[in-house]
Design an enzyme around this catalytic site. Structure first.
Site, short mmCIF file in Angstrom:
data_model
loop_
_atom_site.label_atom_id
_atom_site.label_comp_id
_atom_site.label_asym_id
_atom_site.label_seq_id
_atom_site.Cartn_x
_atom_site.Cartn_y
_atom_site.Cartn_z
N CYS A 1 55.88 41.83 48.22
CA CYS A 1 54.71 41.22 47.59
C CYS A 1 53.61 40.96 48.62
O CYS A 1 53.86 40.31 49.63
CB CYS A 1 55.12 39.91 46.92
SG CYS A 1 53.72 38.90 46.42
N CYS B 1 53.01 36.97 49.13
CA CYS B 1 54.03 36.06 49.66
C CYS B 1 53.73 35.69 51.12
O CYS B 1 53.16 36.50 51.86
CB CYS B 1 55.42 36.71 49.56
SG CYS B 1 56.21 36.46 47.96
N ASP C 1 40.66 42.06 49.81
CA ASP C 1 40.59 43.26 50.66
C ASP C 1 39.90 44.43 49.94
O ASP C 1 39.53 45.42 50.57
CB ASP C 1 42.00 43.68 51.10
CG ASP C 1 42.71 42.55 51.85
OD1 ASP C 1 42.06 41.94 52.73
OD2 ASP C 1 43.89 42.26 51.54
N HIS D 1 57.15 33.00 44.86
CA HIS D 1 56.85 34.22 44.11
C HIS D 1 57.29 34.11 42.64
O HIS D 1 56.75 34.78 41.76
CB HIS D 1 57.57 35.40 44.79
CG HIS D 1 57.27 36.73 44.19
ND1 HIS D 1 56.11 37.42 44.47
CD2 HIS D 1 57.98 37.50 43.32
CE1 HIS D 1 56.13 38.56 43.79
NE2 HIS D 1 57.25 38.63 43.09
N ASN E 1 43.75 36.03 36.04
CA ASN E 1 44.28 37.01 35.09
C ASN E 1 45.78 36.86 35.17
O ASN E 1 46.34 37.11 36.24
CB ASN E 1 43.95 38.44 35.52
CG ASN E 1 42.57 38.85 35.11
OD1 ASN E 1 42.01 38.34 34.15
ND2 ASN E 1 42.02 39.79 35.85
N SER F 1 47.79 42.51 38.69
CA SER F 1 48.49 43.51 39.48
C SER F 1 49.76 42.99 40.14
O SER F 1 50.53 43.75 40.72
CB SER F 1 47.55 44.06 40.55
OG SER F 1 47.14 43.01 41.41
N HIS G 1 53.02 37.26 41.39
CA HIS G 1 52.94 36.08 42.27
C HIS G 1 51.79 35.20 41.75
O HIS G 1 50.69 35.70 41.50
CB HIS G 1 52.66 36.52 43.72
CG HIS G 1 52.82 35.41 44.70
ND1 HIS G 1 53.84 35.38 45.62
CD2 HIS G 1 52.11 34.26 44.88
CE1 HIS G 1 53.74 34.27 46.34
NE2 HIS G 1 52.69 33.58 45.89
N HIS H 1 48.62 33.55 41.19
CA HIS H 1 47.36 33.63 41.94
C HIS H 1 46.16 33.72 41.01
O HIS H 1 46.31 34.00 39.82
CB HIS H 1 47.36 34.85 42.88
CG HIS H 1 47.26 36.16 42.15
ND1 HIS H 1 48.33 36.73 41.50
CD2 HIS H 1 46.22 37.00 41.96
CE1 HIS H 1 47.95 37.87 40.95
NE2 HIS H 1 46.66 38.05 41.20
N GLN I 1 41.54 34.38 41.22
CA GLN I 1 40.47 35.01 42.00
C GLN I 1 39.20 34.20 41.91
O GLN I 1 39.03 33.40 40.98
CB GLN I 1 40.20 36.41 41.46
CG GLN I 1 41.32 37.39 41.60
CD GLN I 1 40.82 38.82 41.34
OE1 GLN I 1 39.79 39.24 41.85
NE2 GLN I 1 41.54 39.54 40.51
P1 H2U Z 1 44.76 40.73 40.13
O1 H2U Z 1 46.24 40.66 40.11
O2 H2U Z 1 44.10 39.81 39.10
O3 H2U Z 1 44.32 42.15 40.05
O4 H2U Z 1 44.27 40.18 41.56
C1 H2U Z 1 44.79 40.59 42.76
C2 H2U Z 1 43.67 40.93 43.73
O5 H2U Z 1 44.25 41.05 45.03
C3 H2U Z 1 42.96 42.23 43.44
O6 H2U Z 1 41.60 41.98 43.16
C4 H2U Z 1 43.54 42.00 45.75
C5 H2U Z 1 43.13 43.05 44.73
O7 H2U Z 1 41.92 43.65 45.11
N1 H2U Z 1 44.39 42.52 46.84
C6 H2U Z 1 44.07 42.21 48.15
O8 H2U Z 1 43.04 41.57 48.41
N2 H2U Z 1 44.91 42.62 49.16
C7 H2U Z 1 46.04 43.34 48.97
O9 H2U Z 1 46.75 43.63 49.91
C8 H2U Z 1 46.40 43.82 47.61
C9 H2U Z 1 45.54 43.31 46.48
#
Ligand code: H2U
Length: 348
Positions: free
Chosen positions: A52, A55, A78, A115, A155, A163, A166, A168, A170
Site C-alpha cells: 500500500c 501505509c 504525486d 490500513h 472518495n 484507488s 487505506h 484517506h 484529498q
Molecule cells: P483516490 O483513491 O481518491 O484516487 O486518491 C488517491 C490519490 O493518491 C490519487 O489522487 C495519489 C493519486 O494521484 N497517489 C499519490 O500521490 N502517490 C502514490 O504513490 C499513488 C497515488
C-alpha cells in the site's frame, strides 16, 4: 381529485443552496423489485499492507518514502491534477473558444496508519485528529496568495473510483472558486442580503421543527437528509452555530464534527452491512480574502448505493439529459437510516 402530496405524487424539489431542482417520483418506489439483494463478502484487510502506498514507512509511486506516522499524514499528490508553477495565460476566440490557466495544489491525507480501518470504525479521538488536519490544511493552503478555494473531500469505495482502501481523503486547492461552491456562495449571499441571516441556519431550524428528515441532533452538529437530496441516501452534516469555515470551530465543536462524521458513516455501513461507498466533503467559505459572513459550514455526502451492497443508482438517461431524479423520497431514506442500530455491524 385528491390533494397533491409529496409522498404519492410526482414533483420537483428546489435546492435553495444551489438553485437547482430534483425530480421526485415517489410512486415508482412501489415497483416490485426482483433484482439483486445479496450481501457482498468483504475482504479482511491487514493492519499493514506492504504493497500500500499510503501505509507508514512504504515507498510511493514517485520513490518518496512515507514517514512512520502515528495518526494522520498529509503529502503533495504525486499525480496532482492542479499545479502551482504553470505559466499564467488565457485563450479567447470570439465567444466560442475560451480557456484560462488554473494554478493549484493537490494533497493526499491519510486518516490513520491502520490500513484495515475506515472512518466509521475509528474512535472519536482519532477522527478528531482528521478534523484537526483539515483545519491546518485549510488554513495553510488558504493563506497562499494564489489559492482562493480549498476543497476537502473523500472518495470512499472502489465504485466511487477510490484507488486504495487505506482510509484517506484529498484536498484540491485552486485559484478559482469551482462551480458547486460558487453556486452556493451566490445563493447564500442572496439570502444573507435579504434576511441578514444564514440560509442554512434558517433551514436547520425548520428541519428541527419538522423532524421529518433528521438523522440525529447533537450539541454542535445535525445529520439530515436534505429536502432536495438527489442520491438515495445523500446526507448533510450542518453545524448548529453559524460558522463560515473550519477555522471558527471551537475544540468542542471539532470533536462534535468528528462524532457526527462517525455517526453518519456507521448508519451508512449498517444500512446494507457493507463498507458504504460515497463521495463526501466540506463546503465552506472561499479563501479569496473577502469577508464571507454568508457562508455556513457543512459537509455533503453523495453515496451511490440504492438497495443493497451491490445495487447502485445510475445517473443516466433522463438524469444526464434533463434533470436529476429519485424514487424513494428523502423522508423514506431518513426513516430507514434512523431505524438502524447505532453500533457498527462489525462490532457485534
Ligand atoms: P483516490 O483513491 O481518491 O484516487 O486518491 C488517491 C490519490 O493518491 C490519487 O489522487 C495519489 C493519486 O494521484 N497517489 C499519490 O500521490 N502517490 C502514490 O504513490 C499513488 C497515488
Amino acid at each position: 381529485m385528491e390533494a397533491f402530496n409529496l409522498e404519492e405524487h410526482s414533483h420537483r424539489r428546489y435546492n435553495p443552496l444551489t438553485g437547482s431542482w430534483v425530480q421526485v417520483s415517489p410512486h415508482r418506489a412501489k415497483r416490485p423489485w426482483q433484482g439483486q439483494v445479496e450481501k457482498v463478502t468483504e475482504v479482511i484487510r491487514p493492519k499493514y499492507d506492504v504493497k500500500c502506498y499510503l501505509c507508514p514507512g512504504n515507498t510511493r509511486a514517485n520513490g518518496e518514502k512515507n514517514p512512520n506516522y502515528q495518526d494522520t499524514y498529509a503529502f503533495n499528490n504525486d499525480f496532482a491534477a492542479l499545479q502551482p508553477g504553470i505559466p499564467k495565460g488565457k485563450i479567447q476566440e470570439d465567444d466560442l473558444f475560451m480557456a484560462i490557466s488554473e494554478r493549484g495544489l493537490c494533497r493526499v491525507i491519510c486518516f490513520s496508519p491502520r490500513h484495515d480501518l475506515t472512518i466509521p470504525e475509528m474512535d472519536i479521538a482519532s477522527i478528531k485528529k482528521v478534523v484537526d488536519l483539515w483545519v491546518t490544511e485549510y488554513q495553510k493552503l488558504g493563506e497562499l496568495d494564489f489559492i482562493n478555494y480549498v476543497q476537502i473531500f473523500e472518495n470512499k469505495g472502489a465504485i466511487m473510483g477510490c484507488s486504495n482502501p487505506h482510509p484517506h481523503g484529498q484536498i484540491w486547492a485552486q485559484e478559482t472558486i469551482p462551480d458547486e461552491p460558487q453556486k452556493k456562495t451566490i445563493q447564500l449571499q442572496k439570502y444573507f442580503k435579504k434576511y441578514g441571516r444564514s440560509l442554512l441556519g434558517d433551514y436547520l431550524t425548520k428541519e428541527l421543527e419538522k423532524q421529518e428528515r433528521i438523522l440525529f441532533e447533537d450539541k454542535h452538529f445535525v445529520g439530515l437528509i436534505p429536502f432536495w437530496a438527489v442520491w438515495p441516501f445523500e446526507a448533510m452534516l450542518i453545524s448548529k452555530r453559524h460558522v463560515s469555515s473550519l477555522l471558527e470551530l471551537s475544540e468542542e465543536e471539532k470533536t462534535g464534527l468528528a462524532e457526527a462524521y462517525k455517526k453518519l458513516t456507521v448508519m451508512y455501513d449498517n444500512l446494507f452491512q457493507t463498507s458504504f461507498a460515497y463521495s463526501g466533503g466540506i463546503h465552506q467559505a472561499p479563501t479569496d480574502g473577502k469577508e464571507h459572513t454568508e457562508w455556513h459550514l457543512h459537509m455533503c455526502f453523495y453515496p451511490p448505493l440504492l438497495r443493497s451492497a451491490t445495487v447502485k443508482k445510475f445517473m443516466v438517461g433522463y438524469e444526464m439529459l434533463a434533470n436529476p431524479q429519485r424514487d424513494i423520497t428523502p423522508e423514506q431514506a431518513a426513516n430507514m437510516l434512523r431505524a438502524l442500530p447505532t453500533r457498527h455491524y462489525k462490532s457485534g
